[in-house]
Enzyme design. Structure first.
Site, PDB file in Angstrom:
ATOM      1  N   ASP A   6       0.869  -1.170   0.000  1.00  0.00           N
ATOM      2  CA  ASP A   6       0.000   0.000   0.000  1.00  0.00           C
ATOM      3  C   ASP A   6       0.913   1.229   0.000  1.00  0.00           C
ATOM      4  OD1 ASP A   6      -2.069   1.797   0.090  1.00  0.00           O
ATOM      5  OD2 ASP A   6      -3.180   0.765   1.651  1.00  0.00           O
TER       6      ASP A   6
HETATM    7  C1  NOJ Z   1      -3.906   4.060   0.209  1.00  0.00           C
HETATM    8  C2  NOJ Z   1      -5.107   3.187   0.160  1.00  0.00           C
HETATM    9  O1  NOJ Z   1      -5.172   2.406   1.326  1.00  0.00           O
HETATM   10  C3  NOJ Z   1      -5.150   2.288  -1.068  1.00  0.00           C
HETATM   11  O2  NOJ Z   1      -6.366   1.613  -1.094  1.00  0.00           O
HETATM   12  C4  NOJ Z   1      -4.953   3.107  -2.304  1.00  0.00           C
HETATM   13  O3  NOJ Z   1      -5.032   2.282  -3.443  1.00  0.00           O
HETATM   14  C5  NOJ Z   1      -3.622   3.815  -2.222  1.00  0.00           C
HETATM   15  N1  NOJ Z   1      -3.596   4.682  -1.048  1.00  0.00           N
HETATM   16  C6  NOJ Z   1      -3.307   4.648  -3.445  1.00  0.00           C
HETATM   17  O4  NOJ Z   1      -4.110   5.762  -3.442  1.00  0.00           O
END
Ligand code: NOJ
Length: 869
Positions: free
Chosen positions: A278
């Protein structure tokens, strides 16, 4: 304390190998699992692995490491942008949010959210919405779609991001996720199931320089039977990518948790694609590579130096290969997995390049907005990717609408009703439908929650637009406080619109930092009060709720004038016409609750509350085990306000002629798994340092993450390879590939787990006087054994077509070996706990309205049974 902060800061910055872990409660372990299994052994993927490994064998070290990480936050058009290997024909790969449509762009569709899709209980719609989403991502030139979300599972009713997924049940979530993956990937886009795993609250989710992220402590059986289930199904449908969650599991950060990535995901579930972090979830360089992470996003280090453009990987990965810390085959496997996914989806054949920019709506702008000085150019080409996707979006929004109560058949509305409409949710946000970045406000019609899972609305078809288009006779009071001038008349029907919102942690809305911390499960904007006030003056009230999840209705539910309650969930851009079709009875409502609606928040077990501040690492222990949502309510014998799966129609259905047929005879343990197929052969020889040297006369962009090293650095690293000082490998580390656990064998696990044990068919007849669609839900009741099992567990569902009055349809459901198994932590396998026992196979239209019972012992089915719960 200060020294502690400095110490931990410096260790993070240096990307130190092994962190001291905070203590987690006894019994929760993440044992070491090494090495990272090579991909390519599943026959469906062999051709893609053959192509990928051929290409990898021609790539230099810096080309390879360049594909394993992003070029830095805000350093490209997409939310994540890998480096490229142009010499061998591989462009930068574009990664973009989110689960309900292309985020931060134009001429897109804002589809209904995952929770809305779950409420349809319609597998065909789940897949079709996936295809439409895939077409939009492809049309915008996105290689890797950052969805669907199948975790959070919805363990915590206040969890901020439950709405991105499909409901608080592993099987509903699994169908929603897997069918979305199939749809998205059918048009060549790599789907990403996220967030592995147990990312059940927003608060404290991330590791920072001073505080580790929250640790979700869960036992092995709970992991397998609840949280992993949807991931297993996503892998089974061939998903190309998995995103690792921010939090820790059993004390070990997911992004470097070898047990989770190497052991569970890549070996047991046989995942062949690549694992990405993530955003800024990576907290180490070598350790995360060894633990199985394949791609670091967006590439930067998660702590302070993010502004400076530094990475745990890219140039550091090149260094770690040259100095021998990371074995070459680990890098080769990562890059091969990434490229195999690329070939598997056919992205080498005329795949479009990105034509939008997530950072701006302008046509032109900086190419690298995160850099101090950036070249500029055309960044948005305004490509329209909507096609006819509004139709499937509207169908999902409509077929999700869940009728909870309809006293005296107040619905459907007669065409000539005189309406008084209350609540700001009925009309578009007056400041503009996209006035809040990432939908970080609750103003006007609530079509989605906030955060990275949002999209810009191309338009909002609001409920008021819908009433207008119908030519309804209505008066609208665009306020959340009861107005004094509504002049109630006895013929009026009042329609009250209320909401509950939540989202992602980086935005706080009305004191809710993602999770519903301060709103609790109450309606927002004094919704209870508005309904009560309207109820005091009107005799026929319809309440429409746009909500991210369960809300408390008890302040007004039983008021005599509250005749009807509808959950319209989060409809995306199609809030209006979809609702009108249901309100006016063009169709009967056919949605069902994808979670339980309680009478009080006290009805949940304490362990599913949000975890607040704790010194050190916040510990979130899943002590309720398997008992979340309806499983808990059943066990605790608590009658909810509305049960999981509940949903009324304007007509009635009967379920009859159930037939249960044995298909595959079962044994206590599944047949032995097939052995792994061949994987590519990788060289273990460290490449020459020159493969990582900066190219001559290269003009660098400040903050951009590159995979090259200065010549001296590369040479020094190469020298270090022969030094006696070795990287401090973690306990249990080995680099000898393993045959894999007995529960594995194919994508999703041992293929025998998915053998159909029983076919079940049931005839659904429309016994009422209007057309409608019914949902048959199949729950299994395990026979008594030494394993404690929830009283009922959803295992399959099907929806009928629109049945005319008197018409029937026979639905086919099935139970697999896995559906009848429990995860045995001792043998580390799925076992049938009581082979000769009588499994109850219950069919009905809600978890609390199951009247047809088939038994596996006698293989007979009987109707009119008393409900088990
Ligand atoms: C954090 C989020 O938890 C995730 O779901 C997302 O795809 C990424 N940021 C990118 O924005």
């Amino acid at each position: 304390m200060l020294s502690f902060i400095l110490l931990s800061l410096s260790s993070y910055v240096a990307g130190a190998a092994i962190e001291r872990r905070d203590a987690v409660p006894a019994g929760y372990v993440a044992p070491p699992y090494y090495p990272s299994p090579h991909g390519g052994w599943v026959s469906d993927w062999s051709e893609s692995f053959r192509k990928a490994s051929l290409l990898v064998s021609r790539m230099t070290l810096a080309e390879k490491t360049n594909l394993t990480a992003g070029s830095g936050i805000f350093m490209g058009r997409c939310v994540g942008n890998t480096g490229s290997a142009e010499r061998v024909g591989i462009p930068q790969l574009c990664l973009q949010d989110g689960p309900l449509g292309v985020r931060n762009t134009d001429h897109n569709t804002a589809f209904p959210a995952g929770i809305t899709v779950g409420a349809t209980f319609d597998k065909d719609l789940m897949r079709r919405r996936g295809v439409a989403i895939g077409e939009e991502f492809r049309g915008k030139g996105v290689n890797i779609h950052l969805g669907p979300s199948v975790g959070a599972l919805g363990r915590k009713p206040r969890g901020g991001r439950n709405w991105e997924g499909f409901g608080s049940d592993p099987v509903l979530q699994a169908f929603g996720g897997a069918l979305s993956v199939e749809g998205i990937q059918s048009v060549g886009v790599i789907a990403t199931i996220k967030h592995l795993i147990a990312n059940e609250q927003e608060m404290y989710r991330m590791y920072s320089a001073v505080k580790p992220g929250i640790s979700s402590n869960l036992d092995d059986r709970t992991l397998h039977e609840l949280y992993l289930w949807p991931f297993a199904e996503g892998v089974r449908s061939g998903v190309g990518s998995v995103m690792i969650a921010y939090n820790a599991v059993n004390g070990s950060a997911c992004s470097q948790n070898s047990y989770l990535i190497n052991g569970i995901l890549k070996d047991e579930l046989g995942f062949q694609g690549f694992v990405m972090s993530d955003w800024l979830a990576q907290i180490s360089g070598v350790a995360s590579a060894l633990a199985g992470l394949d791609m670091s996003m967006p590439g930067d280090i998660h702590t302070v130096p993010v502004v400076l453009g530094s990475s745990y990987w890219m140039y550091e990965y090149s260094r770690a290969i040259l100095n021998g810390s990371i074995p070459v085959d680990r890098l080769d496997d990562s890059v091969t997995r990434i490229l195999a996914a690329y070939f598997q989806m056919g992205q080498d054949q005329n795949y479009p390049r990105p034509n939008f920019d997530t950072n701006t709506q302008n046509a032109e702008g900086p190419l690298y907005p995160g850099a101090l000085i950036s070249p500029s150019g055309v960044v948005n080409e305004f490509v329209n990717v909507q096609a006819n996707h509004a139709e499937v979006a509207r169908e999902v929004a409509r077929d999700a609408i869940t009728l909870l109560k309809n006293t005296g058949n107040v619905l459907p509305l007669p065409r000539n009703s005189t309406l008084k409409i209350f609540g700001t949710d009925a009309e578009k946000n007056p400041d503009g439908i996209n006035s809040c970045a990432d939908q970080g406000c609750n103003k006007g019609t609530l079509g989605m929650g906030w955060g990275s899972g949002s999209a810009r609305y191309p338009y909002m078809d609001s409920p008021i637009d819908g009433f207008k288009a119908r030519g309804a006779s209505y008066q609208f009071f665009n306020t959340d406080s009861f107005p004094s001038n509504s002049n109630p008349s006895p013929n009026d029907t009042a329609v009250v619109f209320v909401t509950a919102d939540s989202g992602e942690n980086y935005i706080t809305v009305e004191n809710n930092p993602g999770d519903r911390t301060s709103s609790n499960l109450n309606l927002w904007h004094n919704g209870d009060r508005l309904i009560q006030d309207v109820a005091a003056k009107y005799t026929n009230i319809i309440v429409v709720v746009h909500t991210v999840g369960p809300v408390l209705l008890d302040g007004w539910h039983d008021l005599p004038s509250v005749k009807a309650i509808l959950f319209a969930h989060l409809p995306g851009q199609e809030a209006g016409a979809s609702l009108m079709e249901v309100l006016y009875g063009d169709v009967s409502p056919s949605g069902h609750l994808p979670y339980t609606v309680p009478k009080s928040e006290d009805d949940y077990s304490d362990s599913v509350s949000l975890v607040g501040y704790q010194i050190g690492q916040p510990q979130d222990t899943f002590s309720e085990g398997l008992y979340i949502d309806y499983r808990h309510f059943h066990k605790a014998n608590i009658k909810p306000r509305y049960a999981f799966g509940h949903g009324l129609s304007y007509t009635n259905f009967s379920f009859s002629n159930a037939v249960l047929t044995g298909v595959t005879p079962l044994r206590s343990t599944p047949p032995t798994r097939p052995a792994k197929g061949a994987t590519p052969a990788y060289s273990t020889a460290i490449p020459p340092a020159s493969e990582a040297y900066w190219p001559e006369n290269f003009s660098r962009i400040w903050r951009y993450l590159y995979s090259w090293l200065e010549k001296a650095d590369a040479d020094n690293a190469a020298k270090a390879a022969s030094s006696t000082t070795k990287y401090p490998y973690p306990a249990g580390y080995s680099n000898v590939q393993k045959p894999g656990p007995s529960a594995g064998g194919a994508q999703g696990g041992n293929p025998a787990l998915f053998d159909v044990a029983y076919d079940v068919s049931v005839t659904v007849t429309n016994t009422g006087s209007r057309a409608g669609k019914a949902v048959a839900q199949l729950y299994v009741q395990f026979p008594t054994s030494s394993f404690d099992t929830p009283i009922l567990q959803l295992r399959d569902f099907e929806k009928t077509s629109n049945l005319a009055p008197g018409a029937s349809e026979t639905l086919k459901l099935r139970l697999t070996r896995k559906d009848l198994s429990v995860w045995d932590v001792v043998s580390q396998n799925w076992i049938i706990p009581n082979l000769g026992g009588d499994y109850g196979v219950w069919i009905g239209d809600s978890s609390d309205n199951l009247r047809l019972r088939c038994g596996t012992a006698a293989r007979t089915c009987v109707g009119n049974q008393p409900s088990l719960v």
